[in-house]
Write a protein that holds these residues in place. Structure first.
Motif, PDB file in Angstrom:
ATOM      1  N   UNK A 220     -21.212 -20.470  50.130  1.00 21.68           N
ATOM      2  CA  UNK A 220     -20.844 -19.400  49.204  1.00 21.68           C
ATOM      3  C   UNK A 220     -22.079 -18.594  48.853  1.00 21.68           C
ATOM      4  N   UNK A 221     -22.000 -17.279  49.008  1.00 22.24           N
ATOM      5  CA  UNK A 221     -23.104 -16.393  48.651  1.00 22.24           C
ATOM      6  C   UNK A 221     -22.702 -15.564  47.438  1.00 22.24           C
ATOM      7  N   UNK A 222     -23.508 -15.653  46.391  1.00 22.54           N
ATOM      8  CA  UNK A 222     -23.306 -14.845  45.188  1.00 22.54           C
ATOM      9  C   UNK A 222     -24.443 -13.827  45.129  1.00 22.54           C
ATOM     10  N   UNK A 223     -24.105 -12.545  45.132  1.00 20.51           N
ATOM     11  CA  UNK A 223     -25.103 -11.484  45.142  1.00 20.51           C
ATOM     12  C   UNK A 223     -25.003 -10.707  43.836  1.00 20.51           C
ATOM     13  N   UNK A 224     -26.068 -10.718  43.062  1.00 21.67           N
ATOM     14  CA  UNK A 224     -26.114 -10.008  41.786  1.00 21.67           C
ATOM     15  C   UNK A 224     -26.977  -8.765  41.963  1.00 21.67           C
ATOM     16  N   UNK A 225     -26.357  -7.600  41.834  1.00 20.98           N
ATOM     17  CA  UNK A 225     -27.059  -6.342  42.102  1.00 20.98           C
ATOM     18  C   UNK A 225     -28.020  -6.004  40.971  1.00 20.98           C
ATOM     19  N   UNK A 226     -28.871  -5.040  41.215  1.00 27.11           N
ATOM     20  CA  UNK A 226     -29.863  -4.625  40.229  1.00 27.11           C
ATOM     21  C   UNK A 226     -29.216  -3.788  39.126  1.00 27.11           C
ATOM     22  N   UNK A 227     -29.355  -4.233  37.889  1.00 24.16           N
ATOM     23  CA  UNK A 227     -28.750  -3.561  36.744  1.00 24.16           C
ATOM     24  C   UNK A 227     -29.069  -2.071  36.691  1.00 24.16           C
ATOM     25  N   UNK A 228     -30.335  -1.736  36.796  1.00 23.06           N
ATOM     26  CA  UNK A 228     -30.767  -0.374  36.513  1.00 23.06           C
ATOM     27  C   UNK A 228     -30.174   0.646  37.485  1.00 23.06           C
ATOM     28  N   UNK A 308     -17.740  -6.100  28.341  1.00 27.06           N
ATOM     29  CA  UNK A 308     -18.088  -6.470  26.964  1.00 27.06           C
ATOM     30  C   UNK A 308     -19.263  -5.659  26.403  1.00 27.06           C
ATOM     31  N   UNK A 309     -19.369  -4.432  26.868  1.00 28.50           N
ATOM     32  CA  UNK A 309     -20.446  -3.577  26.390  1.00 28.50           C
ATOM     33  C   UNK A 309     -21.771  -3.819  27.072  1.00 28.50           C
ATOM     34  N   UNK A 310     -21.794  -4.746  28.022  1.00 32.46           N
ATOM     35  CA  UNK A 310     -23.023  -5.037  28.742  1.00 32.46           C
ATOM     36  C   UNK A 310     -23.913  -6.017  27.995  1.00 32.46           C
ATOM     37  N   UNK A 311     -25.181  -6.024  28.333  1.00 30.50           N
ATOM     38  CA  UNK A 311     -26.137  -7.014  27.833  1.00 30.50           C
ATOM     39  C   UNK A 311     -26.721  -6.590  26.491  1.00 30.50           C
ATOM     40  N   UNK A 327     -27.771   0.502  28.066  1.00 34.24           N
ATOM     41  CA  UNK A 327     -28.198   1.777  28.665  1.00 34.24           C
ATOM     42  C   UNK A 327     -28.026   1.870  30.180  1.00 34.24           C
ATOM     43  N   UNK A 328     -27.784   0.766  30.878  1.00 31.62           N
ATOM     44  CA  UNK A 328     -27.536   0.888  32.313  1.00 31.62           C
ATOM     45  C   UNK A 328     -26.182   1.536  32.581  1.00 31.62           C
ATOM     46  N   UNK A 329     -25.289   1.530  31.605  1.00 31.10           N
ATOM     47  CA  UNK A 329     -23.966   2.125  31.791  1.00 31.10           C
ATOM     48  C   UNK A 329     -24.084   3.648  31.836  1.00 31.10           C
ATOM     49  N   UNK A 335     -28.457   6.381  28.638  1.00 33.13           N
ATOM     50  CA  UNK A 335     -28.673   6.177  30.073  1.00 33.13           C
ATOM     51  C   UNK A 335     -29.956   6.869  30.556  1.00 33.13           C
ATOM     52  N   UNK A 336     -30.348   7.927  29.890  1.00 34.57           N
ATOM     53  CA  UNK A 336     -31.560   8.636  30.286  1.00 34.57           C
ATOM     54  C   UNK A 336     -32.804   7.760  30.244  1.00 34.57           C
ATOM     55  N   UNK A 337     -32.807   6.742  29.370  1.00 31.97           N
ATOM     56  CA  UNK A 337     -33.942   5.813  29.303  1.00 31.97           C
ATOM     57  C   UNK A 337     -34.111   5.107  30.638  1.00 31.97           C
ATOM     58  N   UNK A 338     -32.996   4.622  31.194  1.00 35.55           N
ATOM     59  CA  UNK A 338     -33.034   3.911  32.474  1.00 35.55           C
ATOM     60  C   UNK A 338     -33.433   4.860  33.594  1.00 35.55           C
TER      61      UNK A 338
END
Length: 356
Positions: A220-228, A308-311, A327-329, A335-338
């Motif tokens: 099983x491969x679980x791939x977690x993408x980059x938040x930003x 859930x609104x993210x982290x 802010x990644x959303x 979002x401009x910060x990211x």
């Protein structure tokens, strides 16, 4: 709202670790050995956790093998009826030690890998550790225990995704976690050095997708993408204070492993407050449960029960407000910060994790 009991406990037995990984999510100010809970105190925590409803205990750190009482803690958690998982660097995991732990009820091993070859892996770990990890994986498989290989991806090793998957196959992994760096603790301090490029992420995606299909009946491969780089944030632990809790080496109890990053959050300690009271009634665990706390645009968003609104930790670290939309959303007013971080990131050298 009805609060369900927790499913899992992340028991951070110590912050001591032989590795110096620059992406470590442990706090910059690590708990010292002198401030770690004793064997008897950890046994009390495990008993309280099981009484609370916990079924899975993940013994982590730092490096849990640095605790000489690890066998006693594994045995106690297992005797309580918990599924016990060891999250380890592999350094010090000899066949003799693992045989003893398995005999006491250890059910699973998660082994970290820093790179696909010794040169890369040792550079990231800050020590010559790669050959120890290969030896540890071989021991796990000889004893027929399930093995998860954990890889944190970042700018320095992202190009090795294909080779890392091949390495996990060679190690006999039943599960492979390929998770892009989360920027807390040492990871946040090293964000410029760790941030992958858009081209690296684009190149990795088809490699992971093809391997996932090829190995679907084997690993099983679980791939977690980059938040930003994401359009929407990842779900935060299935919701704040919903399924998991973390106990730090000094007894602080956290709704998520990185919650100490929120300077405005008052944490309770299990040495002075019962674990059940913390889970059900504490200010920290109830701060962001459910959806009533959410501001707009989260409050009116169709995805509020999905992510859930993210982290909350990321929201605090980037905006100073733990209740803000992550802010990644792309719907976040911040979002401009990211976007500015991505535009202004300049590759730098690692600042290696150190104990004080």
């Amino acid at each position: 709202m009805t609060i369900p009991p927790p499913l899992g406990l992340l028991a951070e037995l110590t912050h001591r670790c032989p590795l110096h990984c620059p992406y470590c999510s442990n706090p910059i100010e690590l708990v010292t050995r002198a401030n770690e809970m004793t064997t008897e105190q950890w046994i009390s925590v495990l008993t309280q956790a099981r009484d609370l409803g916990v079924l899975q205990v993940h013994m982590s750190g730092g490096e849990p093998l640095a605790r000489h009482d690890l066998p006693a803690l594994v045995a106690h958690a297992s005797d309580l009826g918990c599924y016990v998982n060891l999250v380890t660097s592999g350094l010090g995991l000899t066949e003799e030690r693992l045989t003893d732990l398995a005999g006491r009820g250890l059910a699973h091993v998660q082994l970290s890998v820093q790179g696909a070859d010794a040169a890369m892996a040792n550079r990231i770990a800050g020590v010559r550790a790669h050959h120890h990890k290969l030896a540890a994986a071989a021991v796990v498989k000889r004893l027929d225990l399930p093995l998860t290989v954990n890889v944190v991806l970042h700018r320095a090793n992202h190009h090795q995704v294909g080779a890392l998957i091949e390495l996990a196959e060679q190690m006999g992994a039943d599960r492979l976690e390929l998770a892009n760096t989360q920027y807390y603790g040492w990871g946040l301090r090293n964000r410029d050095a760790l941030m992958p490029t858009a081209d690296q992420l684009a190149a990795a995606e088809p490699v992971v997708r093809a391997a996932t299909e090829r190995l679907r009946d084997k690993m099983l491969i679980v791939y977690v993408v980059s938040d930003y780089y994401s359009e929407y944030p990842k779900p935060c632990m299935y919701g704040w204070g919903s399924r998991q809790l973390t106990v730090a080496p000094n007894g602080d109890v956290l709704p998520c492993p990185a919650a100490s990053a929120i300077a405005t959050l008052k944490l309770d300690n299990v040495l002075s407050t019962a674990l059940s009271d913390i889970w059900y009634r504490s200010e920290s665990f109830n701060a962001y449960r459910g959806t009533d706390w959410m501001p707009e645009p989260c409050r009116g968003c169709a995805r509020k029960e999905v992510d859930f609104g993210g982290c909350r930790c990321q929201a605090f670290l980037l905006t100073g407000d733990a209740a803000a939309t992550d802010p990644v959303c792309t719907k976040s007013p911040a979002r401009g910060i990211v976007d500015r971080i991505l535009a202004e990131t300049t590759p730098s050298e690692f600042v290696m994790r150190v104990s004080r």
